[in-house]
Design a protein around this motif. Structure first.
Motif, mmCIF file in Angstrom:
data_model
loop_
_atom_site.group_PDB
_atom_site.id
_atom_site.type_symbol
_atom_site.label_atom_id
_atom_site.label_comp_id
_atom_site.label_asym_id
_atom_site.label_seq_id
_atom_site.Cartn_x
_atom_site.Cartn_y
_atom_site.Cartn_z
ATOM 1 N N LEU A 143 53.068 30.918 42.731
ATOM 2 C CA LEU A 143 52.056 31.963 42.850
ATOM 3 C C LEU A 143 51.732 32.234 44.318
ATOM 4 C CD1 LEU A 143 49.631 30.846 40.001
ATOM 5 C CD2 LEU A 143 51.459 32.531 39.880
ATOM 6 N N LEU A 144 51.642 31.177 45.107
ATOM 7 C CA LEU A 144 51.330 31.334 46.527
ATOM 8 C C LEU A 144 52.413 32.120 47.267
ATOM 9 C CD1 LEU A 144 49.933 27.761 47.249
ATOM 10 C CD2 LEU A 144 48.625 29.889 47.111
ATOM 11 N N GLU A 145 53.679 31.912 46.903
ATOM 12 C CA GLU A 145 54.761 32.586 47.635
ATOM 13 C C GLU A 145 54.789 34.093 47.392
ATOM 14 O OE1 GLU A 145 58.746 31.980 44.844
ATOM 15 O OE2 GLU A 145 58.209 30.400 46.251
ATOM 16 N N ILE A 146 54.107 34.570 46.358
ATOM 17 C CA ILE A 146 54.050 36.025 46.148
ATOM 18 C C ILE A 146 52.701 36.594 46.580
ATOM 19 C CG2 ILE A 146 55.794 36.068 44.321
ATOM 20 C CD1 ILE A 146 53.462 36.395 42.310
ATOM 21 N N GLY A 147 51.910 35.787 47.273
ATOM 22 C CA GLY A 147 50.671 36.281 47.851
ATOM 23 C C GLY A 147 49.410 36.008 47.072
ATOM 24 N N MET A 148 49.493 35.235 46.023
ATOM 25 C CA MET A 148 48.296 34.895 45.249
ATOM 26 C C MET A 148 47.642 33.664 45.872
ATOM 27 S SD MET A 148 49.406 35.498 41.302
ATOM 28 C CE MET A 148 50.121 37.047 40.780
ATOM 29 N N HIS A 149 46.866 33.915 46.927
ATOM 30 C CA HIS A 149 46.260 32.824 47.684
ATOM 31 C C HIS A 149 44.861 32.474 47.207
ATOM 32 C CE1 HIS A 149 49.562 32.819 50.525
ATOM 33 N NE2 HIS A 149 49.512 34.143 50.492
ATOM 34 N N CYS A 150 44.380 33.118 46.174
ATOM 35 C CA CYS A 150 43.003 32.897 45.707
ATOM 36 C C CYS A 150 42.965 32.001 44.462
ATOM 37 C CB CYS A 150 42.341 34.237 45.417
ATOM 38 S SG CYS A 150 43.281 35.257 44.264
ATOM 39 N N LYS A 209 40.037 33.055 35.400
ATOM 40 C CA LYS A 209 39.923 33.824 34.153
ATOM 41 C C LYS A 209 40.764 35.097 34.185
ATOM 42 C CE LYS A 209 36.810 31.164 32.254
ATOM 43 N NZ LYS A 209 37.086 30.338 31.136
ATOM 44 N N GLU A 210 41.628 35.215 35.191
ATOM 45 C CA GLU A 210 42.475 36.391 35.331
ATOM 46 C C GLU A 210 43.840 36.101 34.714
ATOM 47 O OE1 GLU A 210 42.862 39.468 38.946
ATOM 48 O OE2 GLU A 210 43.435 37.432 39.458
ATOM 49 N N SER A 211 44.356 37.053 33.949
ATOM 50 C CA SER A 211 45.687 36.868 33.364
ATOM 51 C C SER A 211 46.748 37.098 34.435
ATOM 52 C CB SER A 211 45.908 37.843 32.216
ATOM 53 O OG SER A 211 46.071 39.164 32.718
ATOM 54 N N LEU A 212 47.938 36.598 34.179
ATOM 55 C CA LEU A 212 49.039 36.839 35.107
ATOM 56 C C LEU A 212 49.306 38.335 35.252
ATOM 57 C CD1 LEU A 212 51.505 33.980 34.132
ATOM 58 C CD2 LEU A 212 50.138 34.175 36.214
ATOM 59 N N HIS A 231 48.418 42.420 42.925
ATOM 60 C CA HIS A 231 49.323 42.029 44.005
ATOM 61 C C HIS A 231 50.619 42.836 44.024
ATOM 62 C CE1 HIS A 231 46.898 38.703 45.431
ATOM 63 N NE2 HIS A 231 46.621 38.437 44.167
ATOM 64 N N ASN A 232 50.684 43.881 43.200
ATOM 65 C CA ASN A 232 51.843 44.774 43.156
ATOM 66 C C ASN A 232 53.161 43.993 42.994
ATOM 67 O OD1 ASN A 232 52.965 47.332 43.088
ATOM 68 N ND2 ASN A 232 53.314 47.375 45.290
ATOM 69 N N THR A 233 53.155 43.112 41.992
ATOM 70 C CA THR A 233 54.288 42.237 41.713
ATOM 71 C C THR A 233 54.690 42.383 40.251
ATOM 72 O OG1 THR A 233 53.465 40.648 43.330
ATOM 73 C CG2 THR A 233 54.994 39.800 41.715
ATOM 74 N N SER A 234 55.966 42.226 39.967
ATOM 75 C CA SER A 234 56.463 42.315 38.595
ATOM 76 C C SER A 234 56.017 41.113 37.780
ATOM 77 C CB SER A 234 57.994 42.394 38.592
ATOM 78 O OG SER A 234 58.484 42.195 37.283
ATOM 79 N N VAL A 235 55.230 41.360 36.758
ATOM 80 C CA VAL A 235 54.767 40.267 35.904
ATOM 81 C C VAL A 235 55.933 39.676 35.111
ATOM 82 C CG1 VAL A 235 54.061 41.699 33.942
ATOM 83 C CG2 VAL A 235 52.956 39.498 34.323
ATOM 84 N N ASP A 236 56.886 40.508 34.701
ATOM 85 C CA ASP A 236 58.023 39.992 33.926
ATOM 86 C C ASP A 236 58.854 39.023 34.756
ATOM 87 O OD1 ASP A 236 57.414 41.429 31.556
ATOM 88 O OD2 ASP A 236 58.301 43.233 32.429
ATOM 89 N N ALA A 237 59.094 39.370 36.019
ATOM 90 C CA ALA A 237 59.867 38.482 36.892
ATOM 91 C C ALA A 237 59.112 37.181 37.143
ATOM 92 C CB ALA A 237 60.175 39.186 38.210
#
Length: 66
Positions: free
Chosen positions: A24-31, A39-42, A49-55
């Motif tokens: 998660l950190l490598e795609i910018g999810m630093h929080c 409580k946030e879904s992927l 974060h403008n990232t593909s959830v499927d990938a």
């Protein structure tokens, strides 16, 4: 073995396996420690974060399987 889906909450994911945090950190999810992120879904997090959830789901499930 547990399976990650688009609706998996970040808090649930990290309880499942804290070693998944670097993915998660490598795609910018630093929080990850933020109470609101728990409580946030992927799917919601990937939209922010403008990232593909499927990938991301595929990558997380591959990491769990290995």
């Amino acid at each position: 073995m547990q399976k990650v889906t688009k609706s998996t909450l970040i808090g649930e994911l990290l309880q499942m396996d804290a070693d998944l945090a670097p993915i998660l950190l490598e795609i910018g999810m630093h929080c990850l420690g933020c109470p609101s992120s728990q409580k946030e879904s992927l799917e919601e997090a990937c939209a922010v974060h403008n990232t593909s959830v499927d990938a991301l789901v595929d990558k997380l499930n591959a990491a769990i399987a290995s």
